[in-house]
Design an enzyme around this catalytic site. Structure first.
Site, short mmCIF file in Angstrom:
data_model
loop_
_atom_site.label_atom_id
_atom_site.label_comp_id
_atom_site.label_asym_id
_atom_site.label_seq_id
_atom_site.Cartn_x
_atom_site.Cartn_y
_atom_site.Cartn_z
N TYR A 1 -14.71 -0.25 10.89
CA TYR A 1 -13.46 -0.08 10.45
C TYR A 1 -12.59 -0.25 11.80
CZ TYR A 1 -9.15 2.69 10.64
OH TYR A 1 -7.85 3.10 10.75
N GLY B 1 0.61 -1.26 0.04
CA GLY B 1 0.02 -0.12 0.09
C GLY B 1 0.80 1.05 -0.11
N ALA B 2 1.80 1.27 -0.95
CA ALA B 2 2.74 2.24 -0.62
C ALA B 2 2.41 3.69 -1.41
CB ALA B 2 4.00 1.92 -1.67
N ASP C 1 -5.79 -6.76 -5.49
CA ASP C 1 -6.92 -6.86 -4.36
C ASP C 1 -6.40 -7.71 -3.45
OD1 ASP C 1 -9.32 -7.25 -2.96
OD2 ASP C 1 -10.23 -8.72 -4.57
N LYS D 1 -9.63 -3.38 12.07
CA LYS D 1 -8.11 -3.18 12.49
C LYS D 1 -7.74 -4.04 13.59
CE LYS D 1 -5.71 -0.64 10.82
NZ LYS D 1 -4.88 -0.57 9.68
N GLY E 1 -0.33 5.17 0.00
CA GLY E 1 -1.29 5.76 1.11
C GLY E 1 -0.46 7.08 1.77
#
Length: 347
Positions: free
Chosen positions: A169, A11-12, A61, A173, A14
């Site tokens: 959410y 996820g670089a 994905d 996490k 973000g």
């Protein structure tokens, strides 16, 4: 640790991850970053001026339990450090499971299983980006006697969390971080790496690459952005909680794998409490060009708000990391200054 060490960052692209990648490159690491599409990979390389020390891989994905297999088939022999930052952080969702819970949990499981299959003897440290959301069930956040520590866990279940996007959410996490620690316990004889998790509260601070044409920022930064663009009669959402500057979050990600004492630890990243009123007070005091244009709220009442409900004690983390966190005023001022500068560039 060698400056030629290869670090994989999921996820670089973000908000947090970009700051992490920047610090890694500045400290001499080789970075392999993943993004969801070729377009995003190309944008990432362009942002870092095609630095030869960064390359990219497409992971379309993270819900797919084999999502990271190809990355580690290709690079597993060279990757020494894995920073798993990829996880959905949005509230405009229709399907709680599909949009939040499954991607968060499967993303964590898939990267760890890929390491086990293709990098078990090379990956030495893994850092998972968790959240204060994994420390607290928001349904009990108003308790004045509640103090969160590095040992605190959100007690939400898959079934009872699905009441609203925020609760889901927070649970996502929690389940993702628990999956990481469960993996360590279940595979301690099959992998050599040590795990650390970082648990930031609300993350504010400047964008690494400000985009003047971008009207809406990432979820947390948008809170400040909306205040800057509000008129004096706007009814603002009243938020409160813990804050941390994104630059400190990036720094903590590196120290989490660089310092031996941070191995096997949950690192609680909390710089202090904030309320929307604190933002209003700071911005009105420090930006004369906005005074009279944005709401003033009830000046000076922020402390009354933040003194109620849960508190956070992260003394253990501060000792482990060993650096002072950026204060709220500097964090807000730097964020607002950047937003105003971006506006000037579009005029």
């Amino acid at each position: 640790m060698s400056t030629q060490t290869t670090v994989f960052v999921s996820g670089a692209t973000g908000f947090i991850a970009l700051h992490v990648v920047d610090k890694l490159l500045r400290e001499g690491y080789k970075v392999i970053g993943s993004a969801r599409s070729q377009e995003k990979c190309d944008e990432l390389l362009q942002k870092f001026n095609y630095n030869p020390s960064i390359s990219t891989e497409i992971v379309p994905d993270i819900s797919n339990l084999a999502a990271f297999d190809d990355v580690f088939k290709k690079h597993g022999h060279e990757i020494k450090i894995v920073l798993h930052t990829a996880s959905p952080f949005r509230f405009d969702v229709n399907d709680y499971g599909k949009d939040l819970l499954i991607p968060a949990v499967n993303g964590t499981k898939s990267v760890l299983n890929a390491i086990k299959k293709y990098g078990a003897q090379s990956v030495e440290r893994v850092v998972v980006t968790s959240s204060v959301a994994a420390q607290i069930n928001i349904k009990g956040a108003n308790r004045d006697d509640l103090v969160l520590t590095e040992e605190s866990w959100n007690d939400a279940t898959w079934e009872n969390c699905q009441t609203d996007p925020m609760a889901v959410y927070c649970a996502s996490k929690t389940f993702a971080e628990r999956a990481a620690w469960d993996f360590i316990r279940e595979n301690k004889d099959q992998v050599i790496f040590k795990l650390s998790t970082v648990l930031p509260v609300y993350v504010f601070g400047p964008q690494l690459f400000p985009e003047p044409s971008k009207k809406e920022l990432n979820t947390s930064s948008e809170i400040i952005n909306q205040i800057v663009h509000a008129d004096k009669d706007t009814e603002l959402m009243q938020l409160n909680g813990g804050f941390i500057d994104v630059r400190d979050v990036a720094k903590a990600h590196l120290l989490a794998f660089q310092k031996d004492e941070c191995a096997s630890q949950r690192l609680s990243l909390h710089g202090g409490m904030f309320a929307t009123q604190d933002f209003l007070d700071i911005i009105n005091e420090d930006f004369s060009q906005l005074r009279g244009k944005i709401p003033v709220g009830k000046p000076g009442t922020g402390k009354l708000i933040t003194s109620k409900g849960y508190q956070i004690n992260n003394d253990k983390t501060k000792k482990l990391l060993g650096f002072p966190f950026i204060g709220l005023r500097e964090c807000v001022d730097d964020s607002v200054s950047q937003i105003l500068k971006m506006e000037d560039m579009t005029e």
